[in-house]
Design an enzyme around this catalytic site. Structure first.
Site, PDB file in Angstrom:
ATOM      1  N   LYS A   1      38.163  34.979  47.657  1.00  0.00           N
ATOM      2  CA  LYS A   1      39.041  33.813  47.491  1.00  0.00           C
ATOM      3  C   LYS A   1      40.343  33.984  48.265  1.00  0.00           C
ATOM      4  O   LYS A   1      40.758  33.112  49.011  1.00  0.00           O
ATOM      5  CB  LYS A   1      39.374  33.601  45.996  1.00  0.00           C
ATOM      6  CG  LYS A   1      38.178  33.252  45.142  1.00  0.00           C
ATOM      7  CD  LYS A   1      38.572  32.994  43.702  1.00  0.00           C
ATOM      8  CE  LYS A   1      39.135  34.223  43.011  1.00  0.00           C
ATOM      9  NZ  LYS A   1      38.194  35.340  42.883  1.00  0.00           N
ATOM     10  N   THR A   2      40.971  35.134  48.053  1.00  0.00           N
ATOM     11  CA  THR A   2      42.243  35.370  48.730  1.00  0.00           C
ATOM     12  C   THR A   2      42.015  35.412  50.246  1.00  0.00           C
ATOM     13  O   THR A   2      42.820  34.914  51.029  1.00  0.00           O
ATOM     14  CB  THR A   2      42.875  36.675  48.225  1.00  0.00           C
ATOM     15  OG1 THR A   2      43.011  36.591  46.797  1.00  0.00           O
ATOM     16  CG2 THR A   2      44.243  36.911  48.820  1.00  0.00           C
TER      17      THR A   2
ATOM     18  N   ASP B   1      47.018  30.519  45.046  1.00  0.00           N
ATOM     19  CA  ASP B   1      46.087  31.596  44.676  1.00  0.00           C
ATOM     20  C   ASP B   1      46.195  31.836  43.170  1.00  0.00           C
ATOM     21  O   ASP B   1      47.203  31.483  42.558  1.00  0.00           O
ATOM     22  CB  ASP B   1      46.458  32.881  45.443  1.00  0.00           C
ATOM     23  CG  ASP B   1      45.297  33.888  45.483  1.00  0.00           C
ATOM     24  OD1 ASP B   1      44.212  33.587  44.942  1.00  0.00           O
ATOM     25  OD2 ASP B   1      45.485  34.977  46.064  1.00  0.00           O
ATOM     26  N   GLU B   2      45.188  32.439  42.574  1.00  0.00           N
ATOM     27  CA  GLU B   2      45.178  32.762  41.133  1.00  0.00           C
ATOM     28  C   GLU B   2      45.555  31.529  40.310  1.00  0.00           C
ATOM     29  O   GLU B   2      46.365  31.602  39.380  1.00  0.00           O
ATOM     30  CB  GLU B   2      46.164  33.921  40.837  1.00  0.00           C
ATOM     31  CG  GLU B   2      45.961  35.164  41.683  1.00  0.00           C
ATOM     32  CD  GLU B   2      44.829  36.065  41.191  1.00  0.00           C
ATOM     33  OE1 GLU B   2      44.185  35.713  40.183  1.00  0.00           O
ATOM     34  OE2 GLU B   2      44.590  37.092  41.826  1.00  0.00           O
TER      35      GLU B   2
ATOM     36  N   GLN C   1      39.149  35.042  34.990  1.00  0.00           N
ATOM     37  CA  GLN C   1      40.258  35.981  35.144  1.00  0.00           C
ATOM     38  C   GLN C   1      41.578  35.422  34.622  1.00  0.00           C
ATOM     39  O   GLN C   1      42.649  35.914  34.966  1.00  0.00           O
ATOM     40  CB  GLN C   1      40.416  36.381  36.617  1.00  0.00           C
ATOM     41  CG  GLN C   1      39.248  37.186  37.140  1.00  0.00           C
ATOM     42  CD  GLN C   1      39.512  37.710  38.546  1.00  0.00           C
ATOM     43  OE1 GLN C   1      40.366  38.548  38.760  1.00  0.00           O
ATOM     44  NE2 GLN C   1      38.784  37.189  39.505  1.00  0.00           N
TER      45      GLN C   1
ATOM     46  N   ARG D   1      38.130  45.453  39.504  1.00  0.00           N
ATOM     47  CA  ARG D   1      39.050  46.071  40.481  1.00  0.00           C
ATOM     48  C   ARG D   1      38.359  47.208  41.216  1.00  0.00           C
ATOM     49  O   ARG D   1      38.812  47.656  42.265  1.00  0.00           O
ATOM     50  CB  ARG D   1      40.313  46.644  39.809  1.00  0.00           C
ATOM     51  CG  ARG D   1      41.249  45.673  39.090  1.00  0.00           C
ATOM     52  CD  ARG D   1      41.586  44.472  39.891  1.00  0.00           C
ATOM     53  NE  ARG D   1      40.696  43.369  39.572  1.00  0.00           N
ATOM     54  CZ  ARG D   1      40.485  42.333  40.366  1.00  0.00           C
ATOM     55  NH1 ARG D   1      41.083  42.244  41.522  1.00  0.00           N
ATOM     56  NH2 ARG D   1      39.660  41.361  40.025  1.00  0.00           N
TER      57      ARG D   1
HETATM   58  P1  ATP Z   1      39.982  38.559  43.078  1.00  0.00           P
HETATM   59  O1  ATP Z   1      39.216  37.625  42.213  1.00  0.00           O
HETATM   60  O2  ATP Z   1      39.977  39.939  42.537  1.00  0.00           O
HETATM   61  O3  ATP Z   1      41.339  38.035  43.425  1.00  0.00           O
HETATM   62  P2  ATP Z   1      39.058  37.609  45.623  1.00  0.00           P
HETATM   63  O4  ATP Z   1      38.012  36.618  45.328  1.00  0.00           O
HETATM   64  O5  ATP Z   1      40.395  37.098  45.982  1.00  0.00           O
HETATM   65  O6  ATP Z   1      39.146  38.673  44.445  1.00  0.00           O
HETATM   66  P3  ATP Z   1      39.252  39.126  48.045  1.00  0.00           P
HETATM   67  O7  ATP Z   1      40.293  40.046  47.604  1.00  0.00           O
HETATM   68  O8  ATP Z   1      39.627  38.024  48.966  1.00  0.00           O
HETATM   69  O9  ATP Z   1      38.476  38.526  46.782  1.00  0.00           O
HETATM   70  O10 ATP Z   1      38.026  39.919  48.675  1.00  0.00           O
HETATM   71  C1  ATP Z   1      37.443  41.040  48.040  1.00  0.00           C
HETATM   72  C2  ATP Z   1      37.011  42.061  49.057  1.00  0.00           C
HETATM   73  O11 ATP Z   1      35.874  41.601  49.768  1.00  0.00           O
HETATM   74  C3  ATP Z   1      38.083  42.350  50.086  1.00  0.00           C
HETATM   75  O12 ATP Z   1      38.059  43.718  50.398  1.00  0.00           O
HETATM   76  C4  ATP Z   1      37.651  41.484  51.261  1.00  0.00           C
HETATM   77  O13 ATP Z   1      38.126  41.994  52.467  1.00  0.00           O
HETATM   78  C5  ATP Z   1      36.138  41.564  51.166  1.00  0.00           C
HETATM   79  N1  ATP Z   1      35.454  40.371  51.739  1.00  0.00           N
HETATM   80  C6  ATP Z   1      35.623  39.098  51.376  1.00  0.00           C
HETATM   81  N2  ATP Z   1      34.820  38.265  52.080  1.00  0.00           N
HETATM   82  C7  ATP Z   1      34.118  39.045  52.920  1.00  0.00           C
HETATM   83  C8  ATP Z   1      33.114  38.789  53.922  1.00  0.00           C
HETATM   84  N3  ATP Z   1      32.661  37.557  54.190  1.00  0.00           N
HETATM   85  N4  ATP Z   1      32.606  39.844  54.576  1.00  0.00           N
HETATM   86  C9  ATP Z   1      33.036  41.099  54.308  1.00  0.00           C
HETATM   87  N5  ATP Z   1      33.969  41.407  53.382  1.00  0.00           N
HETATM   88  C10 ATP Z   1      34.515  40.400  52.698  1.00  0.00           C
HETATM   89 MG    MG Z   2      42.275  37.335  45.077  1.00  0.00          MG
END
Ligand code: ATP
Ligand code: MG
Length: 773
Positions: free
Chosen positions: A31-32, A219-220, A250, A609
């Site tokens: 997402k981020t 975000d969040e 979350q 995490r």
């Molecule tokens: P959270 O819910 O904990 O905030 P999030 O959904 O924001 O998580 P991110 O932090 O954006 O997730 O991504 C999680 C991990 O997966 C990061 O290390 C990111 O670089 C990796 N990632 C995300 N998308 C891809 C992709 N398409 N290919 C490879 N790695 C990815």
């Molecule tokens: Mg995130």
């Protein structure tokens, strides 16, 4: 831009730039990552950076997002408004708060929790409220809750009609708010609420920001409250190019008024919303992800999501139960130590997460014992230290004489012999004449029966006036130096000569460093450094800011603080019913809106995490607020399917059953050199660990031991202390200190020692091996 690093759904999130977009997805699904790429994509599409706003939850996240954008686009990220909700509101209020027409001026102060408490004390005193019966804390919570729901003091008063308790709260709220206004101060909740008020009130200001922020991203989003939702709605205006990302699983800030329905009902608020779901997790191994999925599946009130990963299963989740929180902490520290020694990871790859800040103390001690570099994120904040608050109070007084709290804090620092009676007289005079406290001080001569105190007061106001002149001409750091000089602050500490005084001087030096760094940063950003700017910077440093990824240390932080972050090795400590979930949550029962479900979401945040290794630990016995409590393994651990877990997952025995305790097995804990066999080695088989964990209840360290019997008549041994309260003792790591307190814990003594230059530490006598000096 190269979008090949994104999957199809992620790309859809990046490329759908017009209209409302909701990205609802599980943890670690990117997402981020979508948000940062989206900002970069917008700039590439020709959108001016100036027209983009991205709201993050912490300052750390804001900084990280800026870096990521810079990496992708290589330019333009400076112009993008990337900030937390609070920082965004401060910026808006600095510019336009005068338009509120309530007397606020742009050099307003931001009150932290401590300041609010002080103010509330005064309010209660003034209103003659018995704070033994009605707690200040409760009033502050009620007010915070009201502000998060945008309920003004007037509206609160209307709602209170007829309800005696609420009417009292309404009176307190009105008085508290009136005083904030007199002090030209906002508390944290005000920052959002007053900005909303401003945007509602002033069409021109609203139009200005609607025009400026053509694209807004949050975000969040699951952790926004009603006030934040309204803020976003007002800022985006009619164009609705709003993209929010979040995970309902979350949502962990209900106690701060976060409204999970902001995300669940996004499509109702914005009927044309485009909804995107991301289901592939890129962060964790299969076992970790499945554990997280299994735990969160127990919550009723959630949108069904199926999170999957291409990653391999990886290690099972390690679970260990210990007899005491001491052993738990020892295990975690030594486990990290061996992982790093084996070259499997760096310290920075490891995080220890816990439910409450208080748990950090033991873990910290064991980290020191093992020689592991660590950093506690959160906990005692640099800016809450006395010496820092003193200097800042001087700066606030100089910057904004309306801040009564700051003025009263320093009126007798250094001692000027201005007594409590005099201060009351000045306060009364101020109120009668509609002045703030500082203005009343300037009129000291007119205050009846103030007598000789007037000349003492004049000494103080002369100093402040002088400092004000200096502030106009000189830099912030020069002003700080001047304050220290004029008050003999550092000189007095030097004269004191204790290690504690030295530590305070170091902290003050650190503040000076911070001032210099601020001037430089502001200069680099093309801003004019100012005293207000510096104080704003300081007020907004969330605890999480002290976390710098580049340094190589283990981080210790609460589960709340870990949101959005990821680590190869995660340790979740204190997995016990009664601690996590806490007692209140357990009794709260179940149901979609229950505290129990909120705690479970927090468990989900914790588990997700971890990238490769997740260890969970619990203790049968721990001290909480000075009371020994006995806990069972957390239900959240038990909700993980057995086949995903290794370790000692059996039902705990009653604590007083030591009949099977083999005396003497305790030796694994005797590591006089500080190193030696790690506890982990003693957890070969289930049986063995039973024996070892039980046996380690027997503390036999020290030359002189006496045998005492427990309820079952089993002999256990207890150290006899050869020191008492007030004695000087030495410790292997903390060196010398003075014993402040000794509590007989039955099987051991809890000793409180004030170590020179280190501060207060509590430790069990048998582990601490203190020597009388
Ligand atoms: P959270 O819910 O904990 O905030 P999030 O959904 O924001 O998580 P991110 O932090 O954006 O997730 O991504 C999680 C991990 O997966 C990061 O290390 C990111 O670089 C990796 N990632 C995300 N998308 C891809 C992709 N398409 N290919 C490879 N790695 C990815
Ligand atoms: Mg995130």
């Amino acid at each position: 831009m190269d979008l090949s690093m994104l999957n199809d759904k992620q790309r859809e999130g990046v490329e759908t730039i017009n209209g409302p977009v909701l990205i609802l997805a599980g943890a670690g699904s990117g997402k981020t990552r979508v948000l940062t790429h989206r900002v970069a994509y917008l700039i590439e599409q020709g959108v001016m950076p100036y027209n983009i706003m991205a709201i993050t939850f912490t300052n750390k996240a804001a900084r990280e997002m800026r870096e990521r954008i810079d990496n992708i686009v290589g330019f333009g990220s400076d112009g993008v408004w990337v900030a937390t909700f609070h920082a965004s509101c401060v910026r808006i209020l600095r510019r336009f708060c005068e338009n509120l027409g309530q007397g606020y001026t742009s050099n307003f102060t931001i009150y932290d929790t401590d300041d609010c408490k002080t103010l509330m004390k005064e309010v209660c005193k003034y209103l003659q409220i018995d704070t033994k019966q009605f707690k200040e804390r409760t009033f502050l919570n009620v007010i915070s809750d009201a502000k998060n729901k945008l309920i003004t003091p007037e509206e609160f008063t209307n709602r209170a009609m007829g309800d005696f308790n609420m009417s009292r709260q309404a009176t307190v709220y009105r008085e508290y708010q009136a005083r904030l206004r007199q002090n030209n101060a906002f508390d944290f909740d005000d920052l959002i609420m007053k900005t909303v008020e401003l945007l509602r009130l002033d069409g021109d200001v609203r139009a200005y920001y609607n025009d400026k922020f053509k694209y807004i991203m949050v975000d969040e989003y699951q952790d926004t409250n009603a006030a934040q939702f309204e803020l976003v709605r007002l800022l985006i205006g009619g164009q609705q190019n709003l993209c929010v990302v979040g995970d309902d699983d979350q949502s962990i800030y209900k106690f701060r008024g976060a409204d999970i329905y902001n995300i669940l009902n996004f499509e109702q608020h914005f009927p044309s919303a485009h909804v995107i779901k991301l289901e592939q997790n890129y962060r964790s191994t299969g076992n970790i992800l499945n554990a997280a999925n299994a735990v969160i599946a127990n919550n009723e009130g959630r949108k069904e999501k199926a999170l999957w990963t291409e990653a391999e299963d990886g290690d099972k989740i390690q679970f260990q139960q210990f007899d005491s929180a001491y052993e738990e902490a020892s295990y975690i520290a030594s486990n990290i130590g061996s992982v790093v020694r084996r070259g499997e990871a760096d310290y920075r790859d490891c995080a220890v997460l816990y439910r409450t800040n208080a748990q950090s103390r033991l873990i910290e001690e064991k980290m020191i014992y093992e020689g592991i570099p660590y950093k506690i994120v959160g906990g005692v904040n640099f800016y809450s230290r006395k010496e820092i608050k003193d200097v800042l109070a001087y700066l606030k007084t100089v910057d904004n004489g309306n801040d009564d709290i700051a003025v009263q804090r320093i009126i007798n620092i250094p001692k000027r012999g201005i007594g409590a009676t005099t201060i009351t007289k000045v306060s009364d005079y101020a109120r009668e004449h509609g002045l703030n406290f500082y203005e009343a001080l300037l009129h000291a001569n007119d205050i009846p029966s103030i007598g000789k105190a007037a000349s003492k007061i004049k000494g103080f106001t002369d100093l402040i006036e002088k400092l004000k002149r200096i502030a106009v001409e000189e830099s912030v750091s020069a002003l700080v130096e001047e304050i220290l000089d004029q008050t003999d602050y550092v000189a007095e500490l030097k004269a004191e000569g204790t290690d504690e005084a030295k530590a305070r001087i170091e902290n003050i030096d650190e503040l000076l460093t911070k001032a210099v760094a601020y001037e430089k940063d502001a200069g680099d950003d093309g801003e004019e450094p100012s005293l207000s700017g510096f104080l704003e910077d300081v007020a907004l440093v969330a605890d999480i800011d002290s976390y710098e990824e580049s340094d190589n240390y283990v981080v210790l932080m609460t589960l709340h603080g870990a949101k959005g972050l990821e680590f190869p090795y995660v340790y979740m400590a204190g997995m016990e019913d009664g601690l996590f979930p806490g007692q209140a949550a357990i009794f709260d029962g179940g149901g979609a809106d229950s505290e129990l479900e909120e705690e479970r979401r927090l468990a989900y945040v914790g588990i997700t995490r971890a990238k490769q290794h997740l260890t969970m630990t619990s203790a049968r016995m721990r001290m909480i607020r000075g009371e020994t409590q006995f806990h069972k393994i957390s239900r959240f651990v038990k909700e993980i399917p057995d086949e995903l877990v290794k370790g000692n997952l059996w039902e705990p025995k009653p604590m007083d059953d030591y009949s099977s305790t083999p005396i003497g097995e305790y030796s694994v804990y005797q590591r006089p050199t500080g190193k030696g066999p790690t506890i982990a080695t003693s957890y070969g088989s289930r049986n063995e660990s039973v024996r070892n964990t039980y046996s380690s209840n027997v503390y036999t360290v020290g030359s002189s031991t006496t045998a005492v019997a427990n309820k079952n008549g089993t002999k256990i041994e207890k150290t006899t202390l050869d020191y008492g309260i007030g004695d000087r003792v030495s410790h292997i790591k903390f060196k010398e200190g003075t014993v402040k307190d000794i509590i007989d814990e039955g099987r051991d003594y809890e000793v409180t020692v004030d170590f020179d230059g280190v501060g207060i530490k509590k430790m069990f006598a048998s582990f601490a091996k203190l020597k009388k000096v």
